[in-house]
Design an enzyme around this catalytic site. Structure first.
Site, PDB file in Angstrom:
ATOM      1  N   SER A 145      56.200  16.428  43.236  1.00  0.00           N
ATOM      2  CA  SER A 145      57.105  16.942  44.281  1.00  0.00           C
ATOM      3  C   SER A 145      56.948  18.420  44.600  1.00  0.00           C
ATOM      4  O   SER A 145      57.509  18.878  45.597  1.00  0.00           O
ATOM      5  CB  SER A 145      58.559  16.683  43.891  1.00  0.00           C
ATOM      6  OG  SER A 145      58.866  15.332  44.060  1.00  0.00           O
ATOM      7  N   LYS A 202      55.883  19.127  48.013  1.00  0.00           N
ATOM      8  CA  LYS A 202      56.807  19.033  49.154  1.00  0.00           C
ATOM      9  C   LYS A 202      57.016  20.403  49.810  1.00  0.00           C
ATOM     10  O   LYS A 202      57.294  20.497  51.000  1.00  0.00           O
ATOM     11  CB  LYS A 202      58.152  18.433  48.710  1.00  0.00           C
ATOM     12  CG  LYS A 202      58.049  16.945  48.298  1.00  0.00           C
ATOM     13  CD  LYS A 202      59.376  16.409  47.785  1.00  0.00           C
ATOM     14  CE  LYS A 202      59.452  14.888  47.672  1.00  0.00           C
ATOM     15  NZ  LYS A 202      58.728  14.279  46.586  1.00  0.00           N
ATOM     16  N   TYR A 227      52.032  10.241  52.233  1.00  0.00           N
ATOM     17  CA  TYR A 227      53.025  10.791  51.298  1.00  0.00           C
ATOM     18  C   TYR A 227      52.515  10.678  49.843  1.00  0.00           C
ATOM     19  O   TYR A 227      52.599  11.643  49.079  1.00  0.00           O
ATOM     20  CB  TYR A 227      54.370  10.055  51.460  1.00  0.00           C
ATOM     21  CG  TYR A 227      55.364  10.414  50.375  1.00  0.00           C
ATOM     22  CD1 TYR A 227      56.075  11.609  50.410  1.00  0.00           C
ATOM     23  CD2 TYR A 227      55.570   9.571  49.269  1.00  0.00           C
ATOM     24  CE1 TYR A 227      56.966  11.957  49.394  1.00  0.00           C
ATOM     25  CE2 TYR A 227      56.456   9.909  48.257  1.00  0.00           C
ATOM     26  CZ  TYR A 227      57.142  11.103  48.327  1.00  0.00           C
ATOM     27  OH  TYR A 227      58.002  11.450  47.308  1.00  0.00           O
ATOM     28  N   TYR A 281      66.969  19.047  43.030  1.00  0.00           N
ATOM     29  CA  TYR A 281      67.829  17.888  43.287  1.00  0.00           C
ATOM     30  C   TYR A 281      69.234  18.147  42.763  1.00  0.00           C
ATOM     31  O   TYR A 281      69.802  19.195  43.041  1.00  0.00           O
ATOM     32  CB  TYR A 281      67.188  16.613  42.706  1.00  0.00           C
ATOM     33  CG  TYR A 281      65.712  16.610  42.954  1.00  0.00           C
ATOM     34  CD1 TYR A 281      65.230  16.488  44.249  1.00  0.00           C
ATOM     35  CD2 TYR A 281      64.792  16.841  41.937  1.00  0.00           C
ATOM     36  CE1 TYR A 281      63.877  16.545  44.515  1.00  0.00           C
ATOM     37  CE2 TYR A 281      63.436  16.897  42.199  1.00  0.00           C
ATOM     38  CZ  TYR A 281      62.989  16.756  43.483  1.00  0.00           C
ATOM     39  OH  TYR A 281      61.664  16.833  43.749  1.00  0.00           O
ATOM     40  N   VAL A 284      57.692  15.620  38.959  1.00  0.00           N
ATOM     41  CA  VAL A 284      57.776  14.733  37.792  1.00  0.00           C
ATOM     42  C   VAL A 284      56.517  14.752  36.924  1.00  0.00           C
ATOM     43  O   VAL A 284      56.484  14.113  35.884  1.00  0.00           O
ATOM     44  CB  VAL A 284      58.135  13.266  38.165  1.00  0.00           C
ATOM     45  CG1 VAL A 284      59.567  13.156  38.643  1.00  0.00           C
ATOM     46  CG2 VAL A 284      57.162  12.680  39.154  1.00  0.00           C
TER      47      VAL A 284
HETATM   48  O1  DON Z   1      57.867   9.926  45.170  1.00  0.00           O
HETATM   49  C1  DON Z   1      57.990  10.090  43.951  1.00  0.00           C
HETATM   50  O2  DON Z   1      58.856   9.534  43.300  1.00  0.00           O
HETATM   51  C2  DON Z   1      57.018  11.038  43.280  1.00  0.00           C
HETATM   52  N1  DON Z   1      55.731  10.982  43.915  1.00  0.00           N
HETATM   53  C3  DON Z   1      57.482  12.456  43.305  1.00  0.00           C
HETATM   54  C4  DON Z   1      58.832  12.660  42.646  1.00  0.00           C
HETATM   55  C5  DON Z   1      59.031  14.012  42.067  1.00  0.00           C
HETATM   56  O3  DON Z   1      58.138  14.701  41.645  1.00  0.00           O
HETATM   57  C6  DON Z   1      60.443  14.407  41.915  1.00  0.00           C
HETATM   58  N2  DON Z   1      60.527  15.587  41.111  1.00  0.00           N
HETATM   59  N3  DON Z   1      61.099  15.995  40.223  1.00  0.00           N
END
Ligand code: DON
Length: 305
Positions: free
Chosen positions: A64, A67, A189, A241, A259
């Site tokens: 993320s 993003k 994405y 978040y 993540v």
């Molecule tokens: O879309 C997802 O769930 C993952 N590719 C990215 C989520 C993420 O990194 C949230 N961060 N803490």
């Protein structure tokens, strides 16, 4: 920035010794193949102070954190008109939540939850011909020409289990806020999320946000001063978040987590610091990364508060 190498050394040693209560993200199977003991830190400043410790040259899945980069590209192309497609309010929910989309009629609360980043992917597809390569080139330029790439392995792994993101994208499409085919939007994405970078590459790439939107590697104005200020504001309020308040409370810097266990934090006008430690707390943010940054900004007094 004299003396900060010593603070990084001390805080690194202290946090390395802490019992890691986090867990490696398991919902993307490929992420489980990482060595959970990895721990790296890298700081780079506007005044060209640079210092790294631990596994700071090793690439990891930035997830993320990307993003921020996809939003920057969309913002640089379309300016303020993107805010008709998504909001700028903290969601107070987890990154992959569907709940608010129903009442908000398909307008994601902000660009850093999955729903918002999916809308940004859609915007990039509508506005760029060769969007996968153009996004990659944008990131490489920001990094000062570093060899940054998508990971096919990670993207394929996430595609095979990305049910929630599929649901999010289709749900948003049902409200008319996705222009392109959902499978194409999701494909892009997942590629964006699969970017692999090291702490050093991430810090160098994010330096434009500490530099009023100017890429310090080539002096190009990537975002306007106002846009750069707004990006930092969004990272401050939405970068973690439902733990964004906690990050402001403990660390006191705009930042963004992923993540894969990475966290990037920006001190506008001063420096960027990146931490990587794969085990995550219950909110999906790096357990040791949070601890390191809290201790670092306290000891150095280098937070914005
Ligand atoms: O879309 C997802 O769930 C993952 N590719 C990215 C989520 C993420 O990194 C949230 N961060 N803490």
């Amino acid at each position: 920035m004299e003396g900060f190498d010593r603070i990084i050394e001390e805080v690194f040693a202290e946090v390395k010794a802490i019992n890691d209560l986090g867990e490696v993200a398991s919902y993307i199977p490929e992420l489980l193949n990482v060595d959970a003991q990895k721990f790296g830190v890298y700081l780079t400043s506007i005044s060209e102070f640079k210092y790294g410790k631990g596994n700071f040259t090793e690439k990891f899945s930035i997830q993320s954190i990307s993003k921020v980069l996809s939003l920057s590209l969309a913002y640089s192309i379309l300016g303020e008109s993107i805010w008709s497609r998504l909001g700028v309010e903290p969601s107070g929910t987890s990154y992959n939540s569907l709940i608010q989309l129903e009442t908000d009629r398909g307008i994601p609360r902000n660009p850093f939850i999955n729903a918002g980043a999916i809308v940004i992917s859609d915007i990039l597809i509508s506005n760029l011909k060769d969007y996968k390569n153009e996004f990659l080139n944008f990131v490489r330029k920001l990094s000062g020409g570093k060899p940054i790439d998508y990971s096919n392995k990670i993207a394929t792994s996430e595609r095979s289990v990305g049910y929630r993101n599929v649901a999010l994208c289709n749900f948003i499409k049902s409200f008319g806020n996705i222009e392109n085919d959902p499978s194409e939007v999701l494909d892009f994405y997942f590629d964006i999320c699969s970017l692999e970078m090291s702490c050093i590459e991430l810090s160098e790439t994010f330096l434009f946000l500490a530099n009023n939107g100017i890429n310090p590697h080539n002096n190009e104005q990537v975002l306007t001063k106002s846009q750069s200020k707004r990006m930092n504001a969004l990272m401050q309020t939405c970068g973690f978040y439902d733990e964004s308040g906690e990050f402001a409370f403990k660390v006191g810097l705009p930042g963004k987590s992923g993540v894969g266990g990475g966290i990037v934090a920006v001190h506008p006008g001063h420096y960027v610091i990146t931490v990587w430690s794969p085990k995550l707390n219950r909110k999906g943010n790096s357990f040791k990364g949070m601890q390191f940054l809290e201790k670092f900004t306290t000891e150095s007094t280098l937070s914005i508060f």
